[in-house]
Design a protein around this motif. Structure first.
Motif, PDB file in Angstrom:
ATOM      1  N   GLY A  23      21.538  26.057  34.388  1.00  0.00           N
ATOM      2  CA  GLY A  23      20.476  25.829  35.361  1.00  0.00           C
ATOM      3  C   GLY A  23      20.953  24.742  36.299  1.00  0.00           C
ATOM      4  O   GLY A  23      22.130  24.674  36.635  1.00  0.00           O
ATOM      5  N   ARG A  24      20.042  23.864  36.712  1.00  0.00           N
ATOM      6  CA  ARG A  24      20.472  22.731  37.542  1.00  0.00           C
ATOM      7  C   ARG A  24      21.459  21.858  36.789  1.00  0.00           C
ATOM      8  O   ARG A  24      22.346  21.250  37.361  1.00  0.00           O
ATOM      9  CB  ARG A  24      19.273  21.899  37.969  1.00  0.00           C
ATOM     10  N   ILE A  25      21.269  21.779  35.479  1.00  0.00           N
ATOM     11  CA  ILE A  25      22.219  21.101  34.594  1.00  0.00           C
ATOM     12  C   ILE A  25      22.698  22.150  33.603  1.00  0.00           C
ATOM     13  O   ILE A  25      21.896  22.856  33.006  1.00  0.00           O
ATOM     14  CB  ILE A  25      21.560  19.926  33.845  1.00  0.00           C
ATOM     15  N   THR A  26      24.002  22.266  33.436  1.00  0.00           N
ATOM     16  CA  THR A  26      24.558  23.212  32.473  1.00  0.00           C
ATOM     17  C   THR A  26      25.137  22.442  31.300  1.00  0.00           C
ATOM     18  O   THR A  26      25.948  21.533  31.484  1.00  0.00           O
ATOM     19  CB  THR A  26      25.639  24.096  33.117  1.00  0.00           C
ATOM     20  N   GLU A  27      24.677  22.805  30.103  1.00  0.00           N
ATOM     21  CA  GLU A  27      25.170  22.178  28.875  1.00  0.00           C
ATOM     22  C   GLU A  27      25.840  23.244  28.016  1.00  0.00           C
ATOM     23  O   GLU A  27      25.292  24.325  27.821  1.00  0.00           O
ATOM     24  CB  GLU A  27      24.018  21.549  28.101  1.00  0.00           C
ATOM     25  N   THR A  28      27.022  22.918  27.520  1.00  0.00           N
ATOM     26  CA  THR A  28      27.783  23.831  26.666  1.00  0.00           C
ATOM     27  C   THR A  28      28.166  23.078  25.410  1.00  0.00           C
ATOM     28  O   THR A  28      28.674  21.953  25.481  1.00  0.00           O
ATOM     29  CB  THR A  28      29.052  24.318  27.389  1.00  0.00           C
ATOM     30  N   GLU A  29      27.908  23.693  24.246  1.00  0.00           N
ATOM     31  CA  GLU A  29      28.256  23.048  22.978  1.00  0.00           C
ATOM     32  C   GLU A  29      29.079  23.993  22.120  1.00  0.00           C
ATOM     33  O   GLU A  29      28.862  25.201  22.133  1.00  0.00           O
ATOM     34  CB  GLU A  29      27.015  22.574  22.220  1.00  0.00           C
ATOM     35  N   LEU A  30      30.028  23.413  21.398  1.00  0.00           N
ATOM     36  CA  LEU A  30      30.844  24.131  20.432  1.00  0.00           C
ATOM     37  C   LEU A  30      30.459  23.641  19.048  1.00  0.00           C
ATOM     38  O   LEU A  30      30.510  22.433  18.772  1.00  0.00           O
ATOM     39  CB  LEU A  30      32.336  23.868  20.682  1.00  0.00           C
ATOM     40  N   LEU A  31      30.036  24.579  18.195  1.00  0.00           N
ATOM     41  CA  LEU A  31      29.649  24.256  16.824  1.00  0.00           C
ATOM     42  C   LEU A  31      30.623  24.924  15.859  1.00  0.00           C
ATOM     43  O   LEU A  31      30.956  26.101  16.026  1.00  0.00           O
ATOM     44  CB  LEU A  31      28.239  24.770  16.519  1.00  0.00           C
ATOM     45  N   VAL A  32      31.061  24.184  14.866  1.00  0.00           N
ATOM     46  CA  VAL A  32      31.870  24.736  13.776  1.00  0.00           C
ATOM     47  C   VAL A  32      31.095  24.463  12.494  1.00  0.00           C
ATOM     48  O   VAL A  32      30.763  23.315  12.199  1.00  0.00           O
ATOM     49  CB  VAL A  32      33.275  24.107  13.724  1.00  0.00           C
ATOM     50  N   ASP A  33      30.757  25.524  11.785  1.00  0.00           N
ATOM     51  CA  ASP A  33      29.937  25.437  10.575  1.00  0.00           C
ATOM     52  C   ASP A  33      28.632  24.696  10.848  1.00  0.00           C
ATOM     53  O   ASP A  33      28.153  23.909  10.031  1.00  0.00           O
ATOM     54  CB  ASP A  33      30.706  24.772   9.431  1.00  0.00           C
ATOM     55  N   GLY A  34      28.051  24.928  12.035  1.00  0.00           N
ATOM     56  CA  GLY A  34      26.767  24.342  12.401  1.00  0.00           C
ATOM     57  C   GLY A  34      26.816  22.913  12.889  1.00  0.00           C
ATOM     58  O   GLY A  34      25.795  22.349  13.264  1.00  0.00           O
ATOM     59  N   ARG A  35      27.992  22.327  12.934  1.00  0.00           N
ATOM     60  CA  ARG A  35      28.128  20.938  13.392  1.00  0.00           C
ATOM     61  C   ARG A  35      28.771  20.909  14.771  1.00  0.00           C
ATOM     62  O   ARG A  35      29.793  21.551  15.005  1.00  0.00           O
ATOM     63  CB  ARG A  35      28.995  20.130  12.429  1.00  0.00           C
ATOM     64  N   GLU A  36      28.173  20.128  15.652  1.00  0.00           N
ATOM     65  CA  GLU A  36      28.708  20.013  17.007  1.00  0.00           C
ATOM     66  C   GLU A  36      30.047  19.282  16.979  1.00  0.00           C
ATOM     67  O   GLU A  36      30.165  18.194  16.426  1.00  0.00           O
ATOM     68  CB  GLU A  36      27.724  19.246  17.891  1.00  0.00           C
ATOM     69  N   CYS A  37      31.063  19.907  17.591  1.00  0.00           N
ATOM     70  CA  CYS A  37      32.365  19.233  17.648  1.00  0.00           C
ATOM     71  C   CYS A  37      32.854  19.068  19.086  1.00  0.00           C
ATOM     72  O   CYS A  37      33.852  18.398  19.302  1.00  0.00           O
ATOM     73  CB  CYS A  37      33.400  19.929  16.773  1.00  0.00           C
ATOM     74  N   ALA A  38      32.155  19.676  20.057  1.00  0.00           N
ATOM     75  CA  ALA A  38      32.479  19.450  21.468  1.00  0.00           C
ATOM     76  C   ALA A  38      31.227  19.738  22.294  1.00  0.00           C
ATOM     77  O   ALA A  38      30.413  20.595  21.938  1.00  0.00           O
ATOM     78  CB  ALA A  38      33.628  20.345  21.922  1.00  0.00           C
ATOM     79  N   PHE A  39      31.081  18.995  23.387  1.00  0.00           N
ATOM     80  CA  PHE A  39      29.913  19.139  24.263  1.00  0.00           C
ATOM     81  C   PHE A  39      30.350  18.867  25.692  1.00  0.00           C
ATOM     82  O   PHE A  39      31.141  17.953  25.937  1.00  0.00           O
ATOM     83  CB  PHE A  39      28.820  18.142  23.837  1.00  0.00           C
ATOM     84  N   HIS A  40      29.829  19.658  26.625  1.00  0.00           N
ATOM     85  CA  HIS A  40      30.139  19.478  28.048  1.00  0.00           C
ATOM     86  C   HIS A  40      28.839  19.597  28.830  1.00  0.00           C
ATOM     87  O   HIS A  40      28.042  20.501  28.595  1.00  0.00           O
ATOM     88  CB  HIS A  40      31.132  20.552  28.504  1.00  0.00           C
ATOM     89  N   ARG A  41      28.626  18.673  29.763  1.00  0.00           N
ATOM     90  CA  ARG A  41      27.415  18.682  30.594  1.00  0.00           C
ATOM     91  C   ARG A  41      27.818  18.460  32.036  1.00  0.00           C
ATOM     92  O   ARG A  41      28.612  17.559  32.338  1.00  0.00           O
ATOM     93  CB  ARG A  41      26.471  17.581  30.144  1.00  0.00           C
ATOM     94  N   VAL A  42      27.257  19.292  32.935  1.00  0.00           N
ATOM     95  CA  VAL A  42      27.567  19.166  34.357  1.00  0.00           C
ATOM     96  C   VAL A  42      26.303  19.464  35.158  1.00  0.00           C
ATOM     97  O   VAL A  42      25.487  20.289  34.756  1.00  0.00           O
ATOM     98  CB  VAL A  42      28.746  20.101  34.750  1.00  0.00           C
TER      99      VAL A  42
END
Length: 97
Positions: A23-42
């Motif tokens: 949307g106006r802000i895009t958030e992307t998360e990578l989860l491994v076994d349900g745990r966040e290990c990477a996040f990107h926000r723009v």
């Protein structure tokens, strides 16, 4: 209008999920076994291709990379590819629940 995409694959006994909220802000998360290990926000609809890195648990941990890119198709505008140990595989989009 905010859109959501989710990609998921099981690999070597581990769950790998990529969630995108755009949307106006895009958030992307990578989860491994349900745990966040990477996040990107723009502050935009996202800039692609986008690459996130993580690792599969184990001894030793195994590095992984996921890449998101635009497809140019209206019905599936994003594609996700997983790279582990030099091998790439597409990550399927989850169907809406």
């Amino acid at each position: 209008m905010r859109q959501r995409y989710s990609f998921h694959v099981d690999r070597a006994g581990h769950s790998i999920t990529v969630n995108v909220r755009s949307g106006r802000i895009t958030e992307t998360e990578l989860l491994v076994d349900g745990r966040e290990c990477a996040f990107h926000r723009v502050h935009s609809h996202g800039s692609y291709p986008l690459t996130l890195s993580g690792q599969l648990p184990g001894e030793p941990p195994q590095p992984l990379v996921v890449t998101l890119d635009r497809t140019g198709r209206a019905e599936h505008p994003l594609a996700c590819v997983l790279a582990v140990a030099g091998a790439e595989q597409p990550v399927p989009e989850r169907t809406a629940r």
